[in-house]
Write a protein that holds these residues in place. Structure first.
Motif, short mmCIF file in Angstrom:
data_model
loop_
_atom_site.label_atom_id
_atom_site.label_comp_id
_atom_site.label_asym_id
_atom_site.label_seq_id
_atom_site.Cartn_x
_atom_site.Cartn_y
_atom_site.Cartn_z
N GLY A 8 68.08 -7.65 44.14
CA GLY A 8 69.02 -6.75 44.23
C GLY A 8 68.59 -5.16 43.93
N GLY A 9 67.45 -4.83 43.72
CA GLY A 9 66.98 -3.63 43.47
C GLY A 9 66.76 -2.64 44.79
N GLY A 10 66.84 -1.25 44.55
CA GLY A 10 66.91 -0.48 45.73
C GLY A 10 66.95 0.80 45.24
N SER A 11 67.21 1.82 46.01
CA SER A 11 67.11 3.20 45.85
C SER A 11 68.67 3.78 45.88
CB SER A 11 66.38 3.87 46.77
OG SER A 11 64.90 3.58 46.59
N VAL A 12 68.91 4.30 44.83
CA VAL A 12 70.19 4.97 44.98
C VAL A 12 70.26 6.45 44.25
CG1 VAL A 12 71.63 2.71 44.71
CG2 VAL A 12 70.73 3.96 42.48
N GLN A 13 71.30 7.17 44.71
CA GLN A 13 71.32 8.50 44.00
C GLN A 13 71.95 8.29 42.55
OE1 GLN A 13 73.48 10.95 46.46
NE2 GLN A 13 71.49 11.73 47.38
N ALA A 14 71.74 9.33 41.62
CA ALA A 14 72.18 9.53 40.21
C ALA A 14 73.95 9.11 40.63
CB ALA A 14 71.84 10.53 39.44
N GLY A 15 74.37 8.27 39.40
CA GLY A 15 75.92 8.25 39.46
C GLY A 15 76.02 7.00 40.34
N GLY A 16 75.19 6.37 40.90
CA GLY A 16 75.57 5.24 41.75
C GLY A 16 75.32 3.75 41.32
N SER A 17 75.51 2.58 41.56
CA SER A 17 75.60 1.40 41.26
C SER A 17 74.93 0.61 41.92
CB SER A 17 76.88 0.96 41.16
OG SER A 17 77.82 1.62 40.42
N LEU A 18 74.29 -0.53 41.36
CA LEU A 18 73.60 -1.67 41.98
C LEU A 18 73.65 -2.86 40.94
CD1 LEU A 18 69.86 -0.35 42.39
CD2 LEU A 18 71.49 -0.87 44.14
N ASN A 83 76.09 0.39 36.48
CA ASN A 83 76.79 1.51 36.86
C ASN A 83 76.40 2.89 36.12
OD1 ASN A 83 78.41 -0.26 38.39
ND2 ASN A 83 80.05 -0.47 36.50
N SER A 84 76.86 4.25 36.98
CA SER A 84 76.40 5.28 36.59
C SER A 84 75.11 5.46 36.31
CB SER A 84 77.35 5.68 35.27
OG SER A 84 78.47 5.32 35.20
N LEU A 85 74.31 4.97 37.19
CA LEU A 85 73.00 5.03 37.09
C LEU A 85 72.31 6.50 36.84
CD1 LEU A 85 72.00 2.16 39.60
CD2 LEU A 85 71.45 2.29 37.24
N LYS A 86 71.33 6.57 36.15
CA LYS A 86 70.62 7.88 35.85
C LYS A 86 68.94 7.63 36.50
CE LYS A 86 73.28 8.20 31.51
NZ LYS A 86 73.26 8.55 30.29
N PRO A 87 68.36 8.89 36.67
CA PRO A 87 67.07 8.75 36.95
C PRO A 87 66.28 8.16 36.00
CG PRO A 87 68.05 10.89 37.53
CD PRO A 87 68.98 10.20 36.69
N GLU A 88 66.59 8.19 34.85
CA GLU A 88 65.58 7.73 33.58
C GLU A 88 65.90 6.23 33.61
OE1 GLU A 88 67.75 10.10 33.40
OE2 GLU A 88 69.00 10.00 31.45
N GLN A 111 59.09 -11.94 39.00
CA GLN A 111 58.24 -10.77 39.52
C GLN A 111 58.79 -9.52 39.31
OE1 GLN A 111 54.80 -11.65 40.87
NE2 GLN A 111 55.68 -13.72 39.98
N GLY A 112 60.00 -9.40 39.20
CA GLY A 112 60.58 -8.12 39.03
C GLY A 112 61.25 -7.68 40.56
N THR A 113 62.21 -6.66 40.30
CA THR A 113 62.72 -5.88 41.32
C THR A 113 62.93 -4.64 41.14
OG1 THR A 113 64.70 -5.91 42.80
CG2 THR A 113 65.02 -6.43 40.43
N GLN A 114 62.38 -3.44 41.87
CA GLN A 114 62.27 -2.08 41.73
C GLN A 114 63.77 -1.55 41.86
OE1 GLN A 114 59.55 -0.26 40.76
NE2 GLN A 114 60.99 1.53 40.66
N VAL A 115 64.06 -0.77 40.74
CA VAL A 115 65.14 0.10 40.91
C VAL A 115 64.68 1.76 40.94
CG1 VAL A 115 67.33 0.98 39.78
CG2 VAL A 115 66.95 -1.33 39.73
N THR A 116 65.29 2.55 41.82
CA THR A 116 64.88 4.04 41.90
C THR A 116 66.19 4.64 41.98
OG1 THR A 116 62.98 3.28 42.91
CG2 THR A 116 63.47 5.40 43.12
N VAL A 117 66.20 5.75 41.03
CA VAL A 117 67.36 6.46 40.87
C VAL A 117 66.96 7.91 41.26
CG1 VAL A 117 69.61 7.09 39.63
CG2 VAL A 117 68.66 4.91 39.31
#
Length: 119
Positions: A8-18, A83-88, A111-117
């Protein structure tokens, strides 16, 4: 032996959800808890949230009010709605599964899943 798989990880913009998923395989009737952790590059691993078999939950202050942990009806999959994801929040997210066998707790990690905001 139990196995754990995150997705379920992925790349989203700040304020987005995963929504992250943690699926347990094997010994699923003996689960004594599921924890989510995360580790940003160059940082120590940080605890994020847990859910216990009785449904009790807890969250790190940094994610409280934004993240929600839940499970499906079978209890084999635990979700982390973010929700309300932040770069941090950018980090590798790991699921830790606790399995109780004959009174002994065993811990299994995925193994982990990468989240990038991005900002």
């Amino acid at each position: 032996q139990a196995q754990v798989q995150e997705s379920g990880g992925g790349s989203v913009q700040a304020g987005g959800s995963l929504r992250l998923s943690c699926t347990a395989h094997g010994f699923t009737s003996n689960i004594c808890g599921v924890d989510w952790h995360r580790q940003a590059a160059g940082n120590q691993r940080e605890w994020v949230s847990y859910m216990r078999p009785d449904g009790s939950t807890s969250y790190a202050d940094s994610v409280k009010g934004r993240f929600t942990i839940s499970k499906d009806k079978t209890g084999d999959t635990v979700y982390l709605q973010m929700n309300s994801l932040k770069p941090e929040d950018t980090a590798m997210y790991y699921c830790e599964l606790c399995v109780l066998l004959e009174g002994i707790q065993y811990k299994y990690w995925g193994q982990g899943t990468q989240v990038t905001v991005s900002s």
